[in-house]
Design an enzyme around this catalytic site. Structure first.
Site, PDB file in Angstrom:
ATOM      1  N   SER A 192       0.803  -1.229   0.000  1.00  0.00           N
ATOM      2  CA  SER A 192       0.000   0.000   0.000  1.00  0.00           C
ATOM      3  C   SER A 192       0.833   1.274   0.000  1.00  0.00           C
ATOM      4  O   SER A 192       0.318   2.334  -0.299  1.00  0.00           O
ATOM      5  CB  SER A 192      -0.954   0.011   1.200  1.00  0.00           C
ATOM      6  N   ASP A 237      -7.880   6.475   4.463  1.00  0.00           N
ATOM      7  CA  ASP A 237      -8.001   5.335   5.377  1.00  0.00           C
ATOM      8  C   ASP A 237      -9.253   5.328   6.245  1.00  0.00           C
ATOM      9  O   ASP A 237      -9.348   4.518   7.156  1.00  0.00           O
ATOM     10  CB  ASP A 237      -6.774   5.287   6.307  1.00  0.00           C
ATOM     11  N   HIS A 261       1.155   4.194   6.806  1.00  0.00           N
ATOM     12  CA  HIS A 261       0.597   5.070   5.774  1.00  0.00           C
ATOM     13  C   HIS A 261       1.067   6.506   5.971  1.00  0.00           C
ATOM     14  O   HIS A 261       1.590   6.864   7.018  1.00  0.00           O
ATOM     15  CB  HIS A 261      -0.932   5.014   5.766  1.00  0.00           C
TER      16      HIS A 261
END
Length: 183
Positions: free
Chosen positions: A60, A126, A100
């Protein structure tokens, strides 16, 4: 190969006949384990993070970080987390931390911060990963901010988690060789 195994087990039998030597080797193994634990706790104190080293488990964050990269984290307030910083956070009820990038930082009237995150390789933010009805994460969910990384070194960790038999084989053989006194 069979000859080597017989030799190793022969050495183990000889060691078992000498209880003091056997106990000494067990204590050496315990010293190794406790030294690793102390090193980890020392890193926790130095970095302020409950997990100062993490492995990227998914794609990701590509192309910034790839699966298997090791990230080194700190959790200091100076400088404050800003948009663009890569953070590791853990959502309540989920076992695995998420790596992230911070997209937005919101400051409330009480000077508390809320963060919106997104994976570089993801299409959406998210909010779908956060807890039910949670729009942002706060300082309590953040485990640390990425300060450095080592590419692909964490693949060993991924293999050990994907193939548990490999983990037991590796740990068992290391313990066995420490006990019989081989390097």
């Amino acid at each position: 190969m069979l000859e080597s195994l017989q030799q190793y087990f022969g050495e183990f039998k000889e060691l078992a006949k000498r209880p003091r030597s056997f106990l000494s080797q067990i204590l050496n193994l315990a010293c190794i384990v406790f030294s690793a634990l102390m090193l980890w706790k020392g890193l926790m104190v130095m970095t302020g993070s409950e997990s100062p080293v993490v492995v990227v488990l998914s794609g990701s964050m590509e192309p910034a970080f790839y699966r298997g990269d090791i990230l080194f984290l700190t959790l200091f307030d100076d400088p404050p987390i800003s948009p663009g910083d890569v953070v590791v956070f853990k959502i309540e009820g989920r076992d695995i931390p998420i790596v992230h990038r911070t997209m937005n930082v919101h400051t409330s009237k009480q000077d508390t911060f809320s963060y919106l995150t997104k994976g570089d390789n993801n299409q959406v933010d998210d909010r779908g990963l956060y807890a039910h009805r949670q729009l942002f994460i706060t300082k309590k969910e953040i485990m640390g901010r990425a300060r450095a990384y080592m590419p692909y070194v964490g693949m060993v960790t991924i293999w050990l988690n994907d193939y548990p038999w490999l983990k037991y084989l590796l740990i068992g053989s290391m313990g066995f060789f420490v006990i019989i006194g081989r390097e």
